[in-house]
Design a protein around this motif. Structure first.
Motif, short mmCIF file in Angstrom:
data_model
loop_
_atom_site.label_atom_id
_atom_site.label_comp_id
_atom_site.label_asym_id
_atom_site.label_seq_id
_atom_site.Cartn_x
_atom_site.Cartn_y
_atom_site.Cartn_z
N LYS A 100 -27.00 -40.66 -6.57
CA LYS A 100 -28.18 -41.25 -7.56
C LYS A 100 -29.25 -41.56 -6.63
O LYS A 100 -30.56 -41.27 -7.05
CB LYS A 100 -27.48 -42.37 -7.97
CG LYS A 100 -28.39 -43.25 -8.98
CD LYS A 100 -27.84 -44.38 -9.69
CE LYS A 100 -28.83 -45.25 -10.65
NZ LYS A 100 -28.39 -46.30 -11.23
N GLU A 101 -29.16 -42.12 -5.49
CA GLU A 101 -30.33 -42.18 -4.60
C GLU A 101 -30.88 -40.87 -4.09
O GLU A 101 -32.14 -40.91 -4.14
CB GLU A 101 -29.65 -42.91 -3.44
CG GLU A 101 -30.69 -43.57 -2.31
CD GLU A 101 -31.56 -44.48 -3.00
OE1 GLU A 101 -32.78 -44.70 -2.60
OE2 GLU A 101 -31.14 -45.46 -3.69
N GLU A 102 -30.04 -39.94 -4.09
CA GLU A 102 -30.74 -38.59 -3.71
C GLU A 102 -31.49 -38.04 -4.76
O GLU A 102 -32.50 -37.39 -4.70
CB GLU A 102 -29.48 -37.66 -3.30
CG GLU A 102 -28.84 -37.91 -1.94
CD GLU A 102 -27.80 -36.98 -1.52
OE1 GLU A 102 -27.32 -36.12 -2.43
OE2 GLU A 102 -27.14 -37.05 -0.46
N ALA A 106 -35.34 -37.25 -4.69
CA ALA A 106 -35.86 -36.00 -5.29
C ALA A 106 -37.08 -35.86 -6.35
O ALA A 106 -37.95 -35.10 -6.06
CB ALA A 106 -34.72 -35.00 -5.53
N LYS A 107 -36.77 -36.90 -7.33
CA LYS A 107 -37.91 -37.05 -8.30
C LYS A 107 -39.25 -37.52 -7.71
O LYS A 107 -40.19 -37.09 -8.30
CB LYS A 107 -37.33 -38.11 -9.37
CG LYS A 107 -36.36 -37.32 -10.09
CD LYS A 107 -35.77 -38.36 -11.37
CE LYS A 107 -34.67 -37.98 -12.40
NZ LYS A 107 -34.17 -38.75 -13.14
N THR A 108 -38.96 -38.35 -6.69
CA THR A 108 -40.13 -38.90 -6.05
C THR A 108 -41.02 -37.90 -5.24
O THR A 108 -42.29 -37.81 -5.46
CB THR A 108 -39.69 -40.07 -5.12
OG1 THR A 108 -39.13 -41.00 -5.76
CG2 THR A 108 -41.06 -40.73 -4.52
N LEU A 109 -40.36 -36.97 -4.70
CA LEU A 109 -40.84 -35.98 -3.99
C LEU A 109 -41.67 -35.15 -4.91
O LEU A 109 -42.59 -34.59 -4.55
CB LEU A 109 -39.87 -35.21 -3.13
CG LEU A 109 -39.35 -35.98 -1.92
CD1 LEU A 109 -38.35 -35.26 -1.08
CD2 LEU A 109 -40.50 -36.36 -1.00
N GLN A 110 -40.93 -34.71 -5.90
CA GLN A 110 -41.62 -33.89 -7.01
C GLN A 110 -42.76 -34.45 -7.52
O GLN A 110 -43.81 -33.83 -7.92
CB GLN A 110 -40.52 -33.56 -8.19
CG GLN A 110 -39.55 -32.49 -7.71
CD GLN A 110 -38.51 -32.44 -8.92
OE1 GLN A 110 -38.34 -33.13 -9.99
NE2 GLN A 110 -37.49 -31.56 -8.81
N ARG A 111 -42.84 -35.64 -7.70
CA ARG A 111 -44.06 -36.38 -8.26
C ARG A 111 -45.00 -36.33 -7.43
O ARG A 111 -46.12 -35.96 -7.65
CB ARG A 111 -43.56 -37.98 -8.66
CG ARG A 111 -42.84 -37.94 -9.97
CD ARG A 111 -42.59 -39.67 -10.41
NE ARG A 111 -41.73 -39.72 -11.50
CZ ARG A 111 -40.77 -40.59 -11.45
NH1 ARG A 111 -40.63 -41.44 -10.59
NH2 ARG A 111 -39.85 -40.51 -12.35
#
Length: 118
Positions: A100-102, A106-111
């Motif tokens: 879940k943390e990964e 990953a979502k934060t990096l995509q944003r």
């Protein structure tokens, strides 16, 4: 100092050889400093003999606990099975948390990538 050196070294050495690293970096560096001081005060040969004696004692205690655990598993298999199930479920939960943390990272990096393209 020489008489009680093995007794004083036992907790410090067990902290140094702790595989779980629950103690933290500060306590680890403090233990290293204490070992250095003890080595300089007692002398190299005396310190080596005392540390070998302390490590032998630590190893014997660990082996004794391991044997008790194994005997208890044979004597009470239901309790051993419950313990094993509990351990495996804890591992599963930890794995879920990590995934879940990964995903969150990953979502934060995509944003960030999308924002920087603008």
């Amino acid at each position: 100092l020489e008489v009680h050196l093995a007794t004083m070294l036992a907790p410090v050495l067990s902290l140094m050889h702790d595989k779980t690293k629950l103690a933290g970096a500060d306590l680890y560096t403090l233990a290293e400093t204490v070992l250095q001081e003890m080595r300089t005060k007692a002398g190299h040969e005396v310190f080596t003999a005392a540390s070998m004696q302390a490590e032998r004692g630590i190893r014997e205690k660990r082996d004794k606990r391991r044997q008790q655990r194994l005997l208890q598993n044979v004597a009470n298999p239901e309790l051993a099975a419950q313990r094993k199930i509990k351990l495996n479920s804890a591992k599963k939960e930890a794995k879920k948390r990590k995934q879940k943390e990964e995903r969150k990272t990953a979502k934060t990096l995509q944003r960030r990538k999308r924002y920087n393209k603008r």
